[in-house]
Write a protein that holds these residues in place. Structure first.
Motif, short mmCIF file in Angstrom:
data_model
loop_
_atom_site.label_atom_id
_atom_site.label_comp_id
_atom_site.label_asym_id
_atom_site.label_seq_id
_atom_site.Cartn_x
_atom_site.Cartn_y
_atom_site.Cartn_z
N HIS A 114 18.76 63.25 126.50
CA HIS A 114 20.07 62.94 125.90
C HIS A 114 20.71 64.18 125.29
CE1 HIS A 114 17.33 59.35 125.11
NE2 HIS A 114 18.18 58.90 126.01
N ASP A 148 19.05 65.98 121.93
CA ASP A 148 17.58 66.10 121.91
C ASP A 148 17.15 67.56 121.74
OD1 ASP A 148 17.34 63.37 122.37
OD2 ASP A 148 16.90 63.59 124.52
N HIS A 154 12.73 59.76 126.79
CA HIS A 154 12.09 61.07 126.57
C HIS A 154 10.77 61.15 127.32
CE1 HIS A 154 14.15 61.45 122.30
NE2 HIS A 154 15.02 61.20 123.27
ZN LIG Z 1 17.00 61.36 122.87
#
Ligand SMILES: [Zn+2]
Length: 240
Positions: free
Chosen positions: A17, A20, A131
């Motif tokens: 994302h 991150d 993730h």
């Molecule tokens: Zn993330």
């Protein structure tokens, strides 16, 4: 414990994302780019399922892309690629492995920095399922896909992207950090980069910096650094 590679010229960051990389590694990245190392970002989704404000959902992807590009600039990164996989629905597919392999072969990095595919039982947030999937897919792309000329043969045949062996992977957010980077001198850049993710961090106000200081001081303590220092934490995996 694995030592970082010498002769580092290029780093490819692969995350799920927007934001991150800034939570996990942007202070280290600010130091690397200042030292003349080229850093490229590959962001798998547009983060269109995130955010806390009233922004209409259909505007969120473009907003978060712009936020990530602004945050990247703060730490000296201009090469940012979005793969456009759907936020919240990232899986370790053949297509995702190919898409990450394409970026590895294009950038030809000595280091890939990505998210740990291992669940962290101490803190749940780093182990978002997207993730874990991105970390696993990135490791599959590092070994064996990117170095195998017979994997994803269309990348070579149609795009001229030759095999590339990445010698080292740095994992963030995982349960077993074994390498710490003292980021005291670039910590302010990290805070500024995270503030660029307005849709994600504006609601935290001054609490953002307080939270980050507490967390990075704990990393520094675990690293055995003196009081007052701040650190980012990684697990280094030799993939040569
Ligand atoms: Zn993330």
């Amino acid at each position: 414990m694995t030592r970082p590679v010498a002769d580092l010229e290029r780093v490819l960051v692969v995350t799920a994302h927007p934001d991150d990389v800034d939570f996990g590694a942007s202070a280290s990245i600010a130091a690397w780019t200042a030292a003349g190392i080229e850093v490229s970002y590959c962001i798998v989704t547009f983060g269109d399922a995130g955010g806390f404000d009233e922004t209409p959902r259909e505007q969120m992807a473009a907003l978060r892309e712009a936020e990530q590009r602004a945050a990247a600039k703060v730490v000296g990164v201009t090469d940012v690629t979005f793969l456009g996989h759907p936020d919240g629905r990232v899986y370790v597919t053949h297509e995702l492995r190919r898409d990450i392999t394409r970026q590895i072969r294009r950038v030809r990095p000595q280091r890939v920095l990505t998210q740990s595919p291992q669940r962290n039982w101490q803190r749940i947030a780093p182990s978002h399922p997207d993730h874990l999937a991105v970390g696993e897919a990135a490791l599959c792309a590092v070994y064996p896909d990117a170095r195998n000329p017979f994997a994803h043969p269309e990348l070579l045949a149609e795009e001229g992207l030759a095999a590339w062996t990445v010698p080292e992977v740095w994992l963030m957010g995982g349960p077993q950090p074994d390498h710490y980077v003292d980021v005291t001198d670039t910590f302010d850049r990290k805070v500024e980069a995270l503030r660029a993710h307005v849709s994600q961090t504006a609601h935290l106000g001054d609490g953002l910096e307080t939270m980050l200081r507490t967390w990075h001081a704990a990393n520094a303590h675990n690293a055995g650094l003196p009081d007052g220092r701040l650190a980012e934490a990684y697990q280094i995996v030799s993939t040569a």
